[in-house]
Design a protein around this motif. Structure first.
Motif, mmCIF file in Angstrom:
data_model
loop_
_atom_site.group_PDB
_atom_site.id
_atom_site.type_symbol
_atom_site.label_atom_id
_atom_site.label_comp_id
_atom_site.label_asym_id
_atom_site.label_seq_id
_atom_site.Cartn_x
_atom_site.Cartn_y
_atom_site.Cartn_z
ATOM 1 N N PRO A 127 0.945 -1.103 -0.113
ATOM 2 C CA PRO A 127 -0.120 -0.203 -0.110
ATOM 3 C C PRO A 127 0.655 1.282 0.480
ATOM 4 C CG PRO A 127 0.001 -1.180 2.272
ATOM 5 C CD PRO A 127 0.261 -1.932 0.870
ATOM 6 N N THR A 128 1.765 1.380 0.693
ATOM 7 C CA THR A 128 2.287 2.508 0.626
ATOM 8 C C THR A 128 3.715 2.887 -1.069
ATOM 9 O OG1 THR A 128 3.372 1.805 2.789
ATOM 10 C CG2 THR A 128 4.710 3.859 1.937
ATOM 11 N N GLU A 129 4.622 1.740 -1.012
ATOM 12 C CA GLU A 129 4.702 2.439 -2.465
ATOM 13 C C GLU A 129 3.269 2.609 -3.596
ATOM 14 O OE1 GLU A 129 5.371 -0.437 -0.810
ATOM 15 O OE2 GLU A 129 7.426 -0.272 -0.535
ATOM 16 N N LEU A 130 2.084 1.933 -3.664
ATOM 17 C CA LEU A 130 0.953 1.989 -4.364
ATOM 18 C C LEU A 130 0.570 4.277 -4.355
ATOM 19 C CD1 LEU A 130 -1.063 1.689 -6.328
ATOM 20 C CD2 LEU A 130 -2.104 1.012 -4.860
ATOM 21 N N ALA A 131 0.640 4.397 -2.666
ATOM 22 C CA ALA A 131 0.650 4.618 -2.216
ATOM 23 C C ALA A 131 1.569 6.670 -3.045
ATOM 24 C CB ALA A 131 0.572 5.441 -1.091
ATOM 25 N N HIS A 132 2.405 5.401 -2.959
ATOM 26 C CA HIS A 132 3.795 6.710 -3.717
ATOM 27 C C HIS A 132 3.848 6.946 -5.415
ATOM 28 C CE1 HIS A 132 5.918 7.398 -0.133
ATOM 29 N NE2 HIS A 132 6.079 6.405 0.269
#
Length: 56
Positions: free
Chosen positions: A25-30
């Motif tokens: 989820p963090t990589e997708l948000a970035h």
């Protein structure tokens, strides 16, 4: 319209997207934020270009 059957491609893309959201989820948000900033910068540059053409 909501009861219309979906294609196999729709379900494949949906499953892949949900998998990416669940595992990173963090990589997708970035990624989404960087795409947003890139698009915003592109349209800002395009606006500057069009304004330059208008004044000359």
């Amino acid at each position: 319209m909501l009861s219309r059957p979906r294609s196999l491609l729709f379900w494949l893309v949906l499953i892949i997207l949900l998998y990416i959201i669940a595992t990173a989820p963090t990589e997708l948000a970035h990624f989404i934020v960087s795409i947003w900033h890139g698009t915003k910068e592109f349209f800002n540059a395009l606006s500057i270009f069009v304004n330059t053409l208008e004044t000359s």
